[in-house]
Design a protein around this motif. Structure first.
Motif, short mmCIF file in Angstrom:
data_model
loop_
_atom_site.label_atom_id
_atom_site.label_comp_id
_atom_site.label_asym_id
_atom_site.label_seq_id
_atom_site.Cartn_x
_atom_site.Cartn_y
_atom_site.Cartn_z
N THR A 398 0.82 -1.21 0.00
CA THR A 398 0.00 0.00 0.00
C THR A 398 0.85 1.26 0.00
N SER A 399 2.10 1.18 0.44
CA SER A 399 2.95 2.36 0.54
C SER A 399 3.94 2.40 -0.61
N LEU A 400 3.81 3.39 -1.46
CA LEU A 400 4.76 3.59 -2.54
C LEU A 400 6.09 4.04 -1.94
N VAL A 401 7.17 3.46 -2.41
CA VAL A 401 8.50 3.88 -1.97
C VAL A 401 9.14 4.64 -3.12
N ARG A 402 9.18 5.96 -3.01
CA ARG A 402 9.69 6.80 -4.08
C ARG A 402 11.19 6.62 -4.25
N ALA A 403 11.62 6.28 -5.44
CA ALA A 403 13.02 6.11 -5.83
C ALA A 403 13.71 4.99 -5.06
N GLY A 404 12.97 4.24 -4.27
CA GLY A 404 13.53 3.08 -3.59
C GLY A 404 14.25 3.38 -2.30
N ASN A 419 6.40 7.90 0.79
CA ASN A 419 5.14 7.25 0.45
C ASN A 419 4.58 7.77 -0.87
N ALA A 420 3.37 7.33 -1.21
CA ALA A 420 2.76 7.66 -2.49
C ALA A 420 2.45 9.15 -2.64
N MET A 421 2.38 9.87 -1.51
CA MET A 421 2.06 11.29 -1.54
C MET A 421 3.33 12.16 -1.53
N TYR A 422 4.45 11.55 -1.88
CA TYR A 422 5.75 12.25 -1.90
C TYR A 422 6.15 12.75 -0.51
N ILE A 450 12.02 18.40 -2.27
CA ILE A 450 12.49 17.01 -2.28
C ILE A 450 11.25 16.12 -2.23
N ARG A 451 11.11 15.20 -3.19
CA ARG A 451 9.87 14.42 -3.29
C ARG A 451 10.13 12.92 -3.39
#
Length: 551
Positions: A398-404, A419-422, A450-451
């Motif tokens: 459920t949690s996007l990991v931005r750029a890993g 997370n998905a909301m930067y 920074i996002r």
């Protein structure tokens, strides 16, 4: 295996304070959610503007020769720098583990400082060490500090946290790719604009976030890194070793750098024949499985281990092409045999994003894994954990990991990821009765511009540094800290012994021809004046030694 689903039904319960962190605890009241959830959404830009996470670096002392000061010396002149303004600073003298003297400083500003400390009353023929103890205001919320730099394609970060290194506190940043069109743009610190950057290479900053330039005025170094390679993740180990991984097949997946002199050629760790796909072999033995996507390390000295998540092309999008191996490197500088072990949970599954993956060791030998996924799934999760046996015991779809970017704080208590909301998430890590991880979100931080994050790195004062490939930024955030102090020890070469005063005054046993005393009015005498004296000792070889004493 613990699996994270969508949270619901949470309630603020109590405020908890610890030595290093302040956070809200939320008591989860529903039966459908398996873990505690805490959300404290914070807009970090501009908050706690006067709070600092300071520490001292660049510690030096004058008048120490071969571990000794002159027998007549009554003071020691020391110097140091502060990365940020402080609440209090003191130079501390130690006899073994015992604090024997403390000398408070009056100038608490960031930058370079000099201080004179008294040696009066100290015992002879003892070796003393010293530290610079720096205290800052309590930091209650994560706060962006210092300059934000734009980097075209930052991929890795590491901090030199070895106080016995000349480069203690230095920040290392890997630039993986620069388009020709960007070389004329002043906004990129890695371009040929105002910073005269060298493009792909390793860049250095001091603890005040000032760029460190080379003697020729350029900024950044290539160190003999393969032209077709791509610098990727960086690791600075507890015993002072700096490693750089390579995301392209050329030259092999891992190099070791001299952290105090990046002009020296980067040295390949794996010895053998490097194939076009990056696989390193030594005869019939496969040493390394392709280009590097992620790297982690744990231990030091003989116990140093390095884990590499590699793929067979450098741009693999198929899970079958990824393997994760562990190398018990220890103190060796090269490796020409098979890996020590393989992490089953991260081999031939989950990974598909060669440019956006991170792995990070926890204190129990397990690995946290983050992968940039716009739509995480069971087969391609964004966040997971494998235990010390290599088995997956936690996944998050459920949690996007931005750029890993994923990392644990130095004490292992908190996990950081985007997370998905930067938003930067700081989650407390605990384990349930079965030993499986549980995450409790402590902060969700708006870090715009920074996002996302390609790699995190921490210094000794609880500052976290992050580089963002999407927004093309590099900067730091101060993490919460209620006990905000750190004592930097001086390098071993600045320890000193006060010898017993004898008729032979120098360490080379030179004969003394004469001794005269000079007071503040310029009068001389064969015996000391009351008050301050300048003692001029002349030796039979014509050399002199001048020290100040107080009678």
């Amino acid at each position: 295996m613990r699996h994270r689903c969508h949270p619901q039904g949470f309630l603020v319960d109590i405020l908890v304070l610890t030595d290093n962190y302040t956070f809200l605890l939320i008591n989860q009241k529903t039966k459908t959610m398996k873990k505690l959830l805490l959300i404290a959404s914070v807009v970090a830009m501009g908050l706690a503007a006067n709070a600092q996470n300071p520490y001292a670096y660049n510690l030096k002392a004058e008048g120490i020769t071969e571990g000794k000061v002159d027998a007549n010396a009554t003071v020691l002149n020391v110097s140091y720098a502060l990365n940020a303004p402080a609440k209090a600073v003191a130079v501390e003298l130690y006899d073994g583990e015992t604090l024997v003297k403390s000398f408070p400083a009056t100038d608490l500003t960031a930058g370079a400082h000099e201080q004179e400390i008294s040696l009066e009353g100290l015992g002879k023929d003892k070796t003393y060490t010293w530290k610079v103890n720096v205290e800052g205001e309590a930091v209650e919320t994560p706060t962006q500090k210092g300059a934000l730099y734009q980097i075209y394609s930052p991929s890795g970060l590491a901090i030199n946290n070895n106080p016995n290194s000349e480069a203690f506190g230095r920040i290392y940043l890997a630039e993986s790719y620069v388009e020709e069109a960007s070389l004329s743009k002043d906004k990129y610190i890695s371009s040929a604009g105002q910073y005269n950057g060298v493009g792909v290479g390793i860049y250095q900053f001091d603890p005040q976030l000032n760029p460190i330039k080379n003697e020729d005025g350029t900024f950044g170094l290539k160190g003999g890194f393969p032209e077709a390679g791509r610098p990727n993740r960086l690791a600075f180990t507890d015993d002072g070793r700096l490693f750089l991984s390579n995301r392209k097949p050329a030259g092999g997946p891992l190099f070791e750098l001299n952290p105090e002199d990046l002009t020296q050629n980067f040295k390949p760790v794996f010895v053998g024949e490097v194939a076009d796909n990056g696989v390193v072999t030594n005869g019939d033995v496969t040493v390394a499985n392709g280009a590097n996507a992620a790297m982690a390390w744990r231990g030091s000295g003989d116990n140093l281990q390095i884990a590499l998540l590699n793929d067979l092309t450098g741009v693999a999008t198929s899970q079958s092409q990824y393997t994760c191996e562990v190398y018990n490197l220890g103190t060796a500088t090269t490796w020409n045999k098979a890996p020590s072990s393989q992490v089953a949970g991260l081999t031939a599954q989950y990974s598909v994003n060669y440019a956006g993956i991170n792995i990070f060791y926890d204190n129990d030998g397990g690995l946290w894994y983050g992968q940039f996924r716009a739509a995480p799934s069971e087969t391609q999760p964004a966040l997971l954990h494998v235990n010390a046996e290599g088995e997956v015991d936690y996944t998050d779809i459920t949690s996007l990991v931005r750029a890993g970017g994923v990392a644990l704080t130095p004490d292992g208590g908190f996990l950081l990821y985007y997370n998905a909301m930067y938003k930067l998430v700081m989650a407390k890590v605990e384990k349930d009765a079965a030993g499986e991880p549980e995450l409790t979100t402590v902060y969700t931080i708006d870090t715009n511009p920074i996002r996302g994050c390609n790699q995190f790195a921490f210094d000794v004062a609880n500052n976290v540094y992050l580089c963002d490939n999407g927004g093309e930024y590099f900067g730091l955030y101060q993490l919460p800290r209620t006990n905000n102090s750190y004592a930097t020890p001086a390098m071993e070469k600045y320890s000193f012994l006060i010898p017993t005063l004898t008729g032979v005054e120098s360490v080379n046993a030179k004969a003394v021809a004469s001794v005269k005393y000079v007071n503040l009015q310029g009068a001389t005498s064969a015996t000391p004046f009351e008050g301050v004296n300048v003692v001029v000792t002349t030796y039979t070889d014509g050399s002199q030694n001048v020290v100040k004493v107080i009678k």
